[in-house]
Design a protein around this motif. Sequence first.
Motif, short mmCIF file in Angstrom:
data_model
loop_
_atom_site.label_atom_id
_atom_site.label_comp_id
_atom_site.label_asym_id
_atom_site.label_seq_id
_atom_site.Cartn_x
_atom_site.Cartn_y
_atom_site.Cartn_z
N PHE A 136 0.58 3.17 -3.11
CA PHE A 136 -1.02 3.49 -3.34
C PHE A 136 -1.41 4.82 -2.38
O PHE A 136 -1.79 5.75 -3.01
N GLU B 284 -10.58 2.28 -8.68
CA GLU B 284 -9.71 1.92 -9.96
C GLU B 284 -8.92 0.95 -9.59
O GLU B 284 -8.50 0.32 -10.67
N GLU B 285 -8.70 0.60 -8.40
CA GLU B 285 -7.56 -0.61 -8.32
C GLU B 285 -7.72 -1.13 -6.79
O GLU B 285 -8.24 -0.41 -5.97
N THR B 286 -7.18 -2.24 -6.71
CA THR B 286 -7.27 -3.08 -5.33
C THR B 286 -5.77 -3.14 -4.79
O THR B 286 -4.72 -3.15 -5.52
N VAL B 287 -5.69 -2.67 -3.60
CA VAL B 287 -4.25 -2.78 -3.09
C VAL B 287 -3.91 -4.27 -2.71
O VAL B 287 -4.81 -4.90 -1.81
N GLN C 175 -8.96 6.10 -6.23
CA GLN C 175 -8.07 5.30 -6.17
C GLN C 175 -8.69 3.88 -5.87
O GLN C 175 -8.32 3.00 -6.70
N HIS C 176 -9.57 3.85 -4.90
CA HIS C 176 -10.20 2.42 -4.51
C HIS C 176 -11.16 2.22 -5.65
O HIS C 176 -11.30 0.76 -5.85
N SER D 155 0.92 -1.24 -0.03
CA SER D 155 0.00 -0.06 0.06
C SER D 155 0.72 1.42 -0.07
O SER D 155 0.19 2.44 -0.16
#
Length: 232
Positions: free
Chosen positions: A36, A100-103, A97-98, A33
């Motif tokens: 991120f 658009e993507e997974t950490v 960002q959440h 993360s």
Amino acid sequence: MPVFAIFTKYFKKHMIKNWKAVLFDMDGTLIDSEWFYYKAWRAALKAYGFALGSELWLNELAGKTDGQAFEFLRSKHGFEANREEFFEQVRAHIAQQHEEETVPLMPGASDLIHFLHQREITMAVVTSSKREVAIYHLERNGIRHFFSVLVTRTDVQWPKPNPEPYLRCVQELGLAGEDCLVLEDSLTGTEAANSAGLTCFGVQSHESIRQMLNVDRSFDNLHEVREFLEKL
């Protein structure tokens, strides 16, 4: 089977060396993360004309709470902004960002977790993230159920580098300090573990940071940690 053999078999199964539990830091150790959150902070700071470099983030801000990071920028770099307004912008970038993507998990994390689980080693997470954030990431990656104790920034008065989070975790586990092994990736986290009197392994892929960590052993990634523990 003789009583001694049963006793020995039990403790071999529930211990690695003399450790009965492994305590994971979350951000940068268990969950990938750091970049991120770096992107979110970099975007928020850019609106104030502050260029956040990756070295500053990794060397000085990673591992700190939001409040600690904000205070560091204010005191060391003259950053001036309304605290709540700034954090609203950070949260907005994180929320976007959440979408658009997974950490993801750090490389080797799943392998190490299952290795420890198969040997019935107790696992816990000790993090400077808020409880709801920690649970979100652990559940989204399908690993929350592996950890019997979760100590977060929400649960303590003094977060890392203070030893309180680790001391609280050890207490909740009902173990002695010598029974616990800590995995950390930052100066802040390793200082907390050391102050709590715990054995601490540094897990950091950036050599310059890894060399600064005051730890019992250093590793490049969690794959190496698993390989080391398997040999014990």
